[in-house]
Design a protein around this motif. Structure first.
Motif, PDB file in Angstrom:
ATOM      1  N   ASP A   1      27.315   5.597 103.936  1.00  0.00           N
ATOM      2  CA  ASP A   1      26.899   6.940 103.526  1.00  0.00           C
ATOM      3  C   ASP A   1      27.471   7.236 102.156  1.00  0.00           C
ATOM      4  O   ASP A   1      28.510   6.710 101.773  1.00  0.00           O
ATOM      5  N   LEU A   2      26.749   8.080 101.431  1.00  0.00           N
ATOM      6  CA  LEU A   2      27.272   8.571 100.161  1.00  0.00           C
ATOM      7  C   LEU A   2      26.902  10.031 100.001  1.00  0.00           C
ATOM      8  O   LEU A   2      25.974  10.537 100.626  1.00  0.00           O
ATOM      9  N   GLU A   3      27.666  10.705  99.166  1.00  0.00           N
ATOM     10  CA  GLU A   3      27.392  12.093  98.807  1.00  0.00           C
ATOM     11  C   GLU A   3      27.176  12.156  97.304  1.00  0.00           C
ATOM     12  O   GLU A   3      27.786  11.390  96.544  1.00  0.00           O
ATOM     13  N   GLY A   4      26.279  13.061  96.890  1.00  0.00           N
ATOM     14  CA  GLY A   4      25.924  13.111  95.477  1.00  0.00           C
ATOM     15  C   GLY A   4      25.840  14.518  94.926  1.00  0.00           C
ATOM     16  O   GLY A   4      26.160  15.502  95.604  1.00  0.00           O
ATOM     17  N   THR A   5      25.392  14.600  93.695  1.00  0.00           N
ATOM     18  CA  THR A   5      25.302  15.878  92.999  1.00  0.00           C
ATOM     19  C   THR A   5      23.976  16.584  93.219  1.00  0.00           C
ATOM     20  O   THR A   5      23.897  17.801  93.066  1.00  0.00           O
ATOM     21  N   LEU A   6      22.925  15.834  93.579  1.00  0.00           N
ATOM     22  CA  LEU A   6      21.581  16.402  93.657  1.00  0.00           C
ATOM     23  C   LEU A   6      20.841  15.850  94.880  1.00  0.00           C
ATOM     24  O   LEU A   6      21.157  14.754  95.358  1.00  0.00           O
ATOM     25  N   PRO A   7      19.825  16.572  95.361  1.00  0.00           N
ATOM     26  CA  PRO A   7      19.073  16.091  96.531  1.00  0.00           C
ATOM     27  C   PRO A   7      18.096  14.967  96.227  1.00  0.00           C
ATOM     28  O   PRO A   7      17.688  14.251  97.141  1.00  0.00           O
ATOM     29  N   GLU A   8      17.712  14.788  94.961  1.00  0.00           N
ATOM     30  CA  GLU A   8      16.780  13.719  94.614  1.00  0.00           C
ATOM     31  C   GLU A   8      17.552  12.426  94.355  1.00  0.00           C
ATOM     32  O   GLU A   8      18.419  12.379  93.474  1.00  0.00           O
ATOM     33  N   PRO A   9      17.256  11.354  95.095  1.00  0.00           N
ATOM     34  CA  PRO A   9      18.074  10.142  94.992  1.00  0.00           C
ATOM     35  C   PRO A   9      18.024   9.458  93.638  1.00  0.00           C
ATOM     36  O   PRO A   9      18.977   8.775  93.271  1.00  0.00           O
ATOM     37  N   MET A  10      16.938   9.624  92.884  1.00  0.00           N
ATOM     38  CA  MET A  10      16.862   8.976  91.575  1.00  0.00           C
ATOM     39  C   MET A  10      17.525   9.799  90.478  1.00  0.00           C
ATOM     40  O   MET A  10      17.675   9.328  89.361  1.00  0.00           O
ATOM     41  N   GLU A  11      17.916  11.027  90.820  1.00  0.00           N
ATOM     42  CA  GLU A  11      18.553  11.898  89.836  1.00  0.00           C
ATOM     43  C   GLU A  11      20.024  12.149  90.143  1.00  0.00           C
ATOM     44  O   GLU A  11      20.798  12.501  89.251  1.00  0.00           O
ATOM     45  N   THR A  12      20.410  11.965  91.399  1.00  0.00           N
ATOM     46  CA  THR A  12      21.772  12.294  91.802  1.00  0.00           C
ATOM     47  C   THR A  12      22.796  11.361  91.178  1.00  0.00           C
ATOM     48  O   THR A  12      22.489  10.217  90.809  1.00  0.00           O
TER      49      THR A  12
ATOM     50  N   VAL B   1      23.925   0.366 108.435  1.00  0.00           N
ATOM     51  CA  VAL B   1      23.324   1.536 109.083  1.00  0.00           C
ATOM     52  C   VAL B   1      23.478   2.746 108.174  1.00  0.00           C
ATOM     53  O   VAL B   1      24.593   3.096 107.770  1.00  0.00           O
ATOM     54  N   ALA B   2      22.353   3.387 107.855  1.00  0.00           N
ATOM     55  CA  ALA B   2      22.376   4.570 107.009  1.00  0.00           C
ATOM     56  C   ALA B   2      21.377   5.576 107.552  1.00  0.00           C
ATOM     57  O   ALA B   2      20.216   5.231 107.794  1.00  0.00           O
ATOM     58  N   PHE B   3      21.809   6.803 107.757  1.00  0.00           N
ATOM     59  CA  PHE B   3      20.934   7.862 108.250  1.00  0.00           C
ATOM     60  C   PHE B   3      20.106   8.397 107.086  1.00  0.00           C
ATOM     61  O   PHE B   3      20.647   8.794 106.067  1.00  0.00           O
ATOM     62  N   CYS B   4      18.769   8.410 107.265  1.00  0.00           N
ATOM     63  CA  CYS B   4      17.853   8.737 106.164  1.00  0.00           C
ATOM     64  C   CYS B   4      18.145   7.797 104.999  1.00  0.00           C
ATOM     65  O   CYS B   4      18.471   8.215 103.877  1.00  0.00           O
ATOM     66  N   ALA B   5      18.017   6.513 105.272  1.00  0.00           N
ATOM     67  CA  ALA B   5      18.421   5.452 104.350  1.00  0.00           C
ATOM     68  C   ALA B   5      17.823   5.540 102.952  1.00  0.00           C
ATOM     69  O   ALA B   5      18.497   5.151 101.990  1.00  0.00           O
ATOM     70  N   PRO B   6      16.576   5.998 102.762  1.00  0.00           N
ATOM     71  CA  PRO B   6      16.046   6.014 101.395  1.00  0.00           C
ATOM     72  C   PRO B   6      16.895   6.790 100.396  1.00  0.00           C
ATOM     73  O   PRO B   6      16.935   6.437  99.217  1.00  0.00           O
ATOM     74  N   TYR B   7      17.579   7.834 100.842  1.00  0.00           N
ATOM     75  CA  TYR B   7      18.426   8.568  99.906  1.00  0.00           C
ATOM     76  C   TYR B   7      19.596   7.696  99.452  1.00  0.00           C
ATOM     77  O   TYR B   7      19.822   7.511  98.248  1.00  0.00           O
ATOM     78  N   ASP B   8      20.357   7.154 100.396  1.00  0.00           N
ATOM     79  CA  ASP B   8      21.554   6.386 100.059  1.00  0.00           C
ATOM     80  C   ASP B   8      21.204   5.109  99.300  1.00  0.00           C
ATOM     81  O   ASP B   8      21.849   4.780  98.295  1.00  0.00           O
ATOM     82  N   VAL B   9      20.198   4.387  99.788  1.00  0.00           N
ATOM     83  CA  VAL B   9      19.816   3.118  99.156  1.00  0.00           C
ATOM     84  C   VAL B   9      19.262   3.351  97.759  1.00  0.00           C
ATOM     85  O   VAL B   9      19.646   2.665  96.794  1.00  0.00           O
TER      86      VAL B   9
ATOM     87  N   VAL C   1       5.687  13.259 100.150  1.00  0.00           N
ATOM     88  CA  VAL C   1       6.604  12.477 100.981  1.00  0.00           C
ATOM     89  C   VAL C   1       6.426  10.998 100.657  1.00  0.00           C
ATOM     90  O   VAL C   1       5.308  10.476 100.700  1.00  0.00           O
ATOM     91  N   SER C   2       7.505  10.321 100.322  1.00  0.00           N
ATOM     92  CA  SER C   2       7.435   8.898 100.032  1.00  0.00           C
ATOM     93  C   SER C   2       7.288   8.104 101.322  1.00  0.00           C
ATOM     94  O   SER C   2       7.961   8.367 102.315  1.00  0.00           O
ATOM     95  N   THR C   3       6.406   7.125 101.300  1.00  0.00           N
ATOM     96  CA  THR C   3       6.242   6.225 102.450  1.00  0.00           C
ATOM     97  C   THR C   3       7.128   4.988 102.325  1.00  0.00           C
ATOM     98  O   THR C   3       7.130   4.140 103.221  1.00  0.00           O
ATOM     99  N   GLN C   4       7.875   4.867 101.240  1.00  0.00           N
ATOM    100  CA  GLN C   4       8.676   3.669 100.989  1.00  0.00           C
ATOM    101  C   GLN C   4      10.018   3.740 101.707  1.00  0.00           C
ATOM    102  O   GLN C   4      10.662   4.796 101.757  1.00  0.00           O
ATOM    103  N   TRP C   5      10.426   2.618 102.243  1.00  0.00           N
ATOM    104  CA  TRP C   5      11.696   2.525 102.982  1.00  0.00           C
ATOM    105  C   TRP C   5      12.190   1.092 102.905  1.00  0.00           C
ATOM    106  O   TRP C   5      11.402   0.156 103.039  1.00  0.00           O
ATOM    107  N   PRO C   6      13.494   0.835 102.730  1.00  0.00           N
ATOM    108  CA  PRO C   6      14.548   1.796 102.509  1.00  0.00           C
ATOM    109  C   PRO C   6      14.748   2.189 101.042  1.00  0.00           C
ATOM    110  O   PRO C   6      15.518   3.084 100.747  1.00  0.00           O
ATOM    111  N   LEU C   7      14.053   1.468 100.141  1.00  0.00           N
ATOM    112  CA  LEU C   7      14.214   1.720  98.706  1.00  0.00           C
ATOM    113  C   LEU C   7      12.961   2.370  98.161  1.00  0.00           C
ATOM    114  O   LEU C   7      11.870   1.822  98.280  1.00  0.00           O
ATOM    115  N   GLU C   8      13.126   3.535  97.567  1.00  0.00           N
ATOM    116  CA  GLU C   8      12.009   4.208  96.910  1.00  0.00           C
ATOM    117  C   GLU C   8      11.903   3.700  95.485  1.00  0.00           C
ATOM    118  O   GLU C   8      12.894   3.629  94.760  1.00  0.00           O
TER     119      GLU C   8
END
Length: 277
Positions: A61-72, A141-149, A265-272
């Motif tokens: 798991d990771l925590e970031g500055t923003l909700p968008e994974p490509m911007e956080t 194991v990552a919950f809602c993996a596309p964000y973290d990955v 909504v992105s259909t890509q998993w685990p990497l957008e």
């Protein structure tokens, strides 16, 4: 969901006044209930079958500055092994942490300035640790993996660090597994909600180590209750989740479109690979 209209309670059959009680979905059917009459969701019982849930996995798991994974920008990360071994990183992202992000995970600018590692150094260590897990075929194991990955993938590139080979990775996403085994589930499905349902302890939500530990336990708990999930080889499960997530994302997109929400909504998993609208 608060009940807007008067009706009869589906449990006790007494009248429920408008603006009282609540509407709830049970087995995919929405009904009116008094607050004390809503049936409690109970997860299926644990089975005695074996499977990948008996083998080592690593929560991520990771925590970031923003909700968008490509911007956080990553501010904390954790890897939690099945034996309890935990590695944590507090990261100075080099940019201010928004107030709403701090309100969520509790990490402040002062904390990362005084105790955080420079982003490039911390991310290099994290990338190396995950690269070893990928090479060893250890499920991540990552919950809602596309964000973290996706966030990690983007941050490694941002700092000129080697990319991880996600095509060789084995990722298990309990949010995808839950939607697959509970297709008629309506309501909240955040990590805390599912932990309560599957009887998993979440000590401190939005703390990277706590979330990573809970995600791994949640995945194991789902597998322990659903033999068809547990019996799949981890690499086959990874491939199956690609299709399951895509189908789930398309269903969510249809829901957003019907309500005119204008979300993509992105259909890509685990990497957008492309930004979401």
């Amino acid at each position: 969901m608060i009940n807007k209209y008067a009706g009869r309670c589906a449990t006790c059959h007494a009248q429920v006044g408008a603006g009282t009680g609540q509407r709830a979905s049970v087995n995919g059917i929405w009904s009116t209930y008094h607050n004390g009459c809503v049936p409690v969701r109970v997860a299926p019982p644990m089975g005695c079958h074996g499977g990948w849930h008996d083998l080592p996995v690593v929560g991520f798991d990771l925590e970031g500055t923003l909700p968008e994974p490509m911007e956080t920008r990553i501010v904390s990360a954790a890897l939690v092994h099945s034996d309890g071994t935990t590695r944590e990183w507090l990261v100075d992202p080099g940019v201010p942490i928004p107030a709403d992000a701090t309100a969520r995970h509790g990490i402040t600018d002062e904390m990362v300035r005084t105790g955080g590692r420079p982003a490039r150094d911390a991310l290099a260590e994290l990338g190396t640790a995950i690269a070893k897990l990928i090479a060893d075929s250890t499920p991540l194991v990552a919950f809602c993996a596309p964000y973290d990955v996706t966030a990690l993938h983007t941050e490694l590139a941002r700092h000129g660090l080697p990319a991880l080979d996600w095509d060789r990775a084995v990722v298990i996403d309990p949010s995808v597994l839950h939607q697959q085994v509970e297709p008629r589930w309506y309501g909240r499905r955040q990590l805390g909600d599912l932990c309560r349902y599957y009887e998993v302890t979440l000590d401190n939500a939005h703390d990277a180590a706590s979330d990573a530990r809970a995600a791994a336990e949640l995945a194991r708990s789902i597998a322990a209750r659903h033999e068809r999930i547990a019996r799949m080889r981890p690499d086959a499960l990874h491939q199956a989740q690609i299709g399951w997530h895509a189908e789930q994302a398309r269903d969510l997109q249809l829901s957003f479109d019907r309500r005119g929400l204008g979300k993509t909504v992105s259909t890509q998993w685990p990497l957008e690979a492309a930004p979401r609208g």
